[in-house]
Design an enzyme around this catalytic site. Sequence first.
Site: not given
Ligand code: CMP
Length: 131
Positions: A87, A122, A4, A98, A108, A81, A111, A44
């Site tokens: 996350t 994707e 990211k 992370r 974070n 993952r 992805h 998304y």
């Molecule tokens: P990702 O794996 O890219 O998939 C969705 C993204 O949304 C996730 O990583 C985070 O970057 C973001 N995300 C998911 N849940 C939350 C949350 N509760 N608050 C803020 N950001 C979130």
Amino acid sequence: MICKPDAVERGLVGEILSRFEQKGLKLVAAELRVLDAETLSRHYEEHVGKPFYDDLVGFMSRSPAMTLVLEGPDDTYAMVRTMMGATNPAVSPPGTIRGDLGTEMTENLVHGSDSNESAEREIGIFFPGLA
Ligand code: CMP
């Protein structure tokens, strides 16, 4: 997977990619690009309308991200993952990307597709020639 914008801005792409290469996964495609809102709404689609969605798109489109395809054995997505961690960096253990490198929920760093089906979908969005 995607490194990211925060990972690119912090100069962590090499560190992140190196972990996957050392694990034994093969890099088969990569592109550094600024992701636009339309592409992100496809990527998304399950998050469109959620409270964090607008912040997520603002963050994901603010500077270049590195989109990647990693190849490996069955269920490589699960391996990737596991190496990324949860996350929420607060519950990502040391040893994960992370857990070692991040502190934020939205910013974070990485992805990873959450299933083989998601990976196929994707890859179709980011590397249409490869699917
Ligand atoms: P990702 O794996 O890219 O998939 C969705 C993204 O949304 C996730 O990583 C985070 O970057 C973001 N995300 C998911 N849940 C939350 C949350 N509760 N608050 C803020 N950001 C979130």
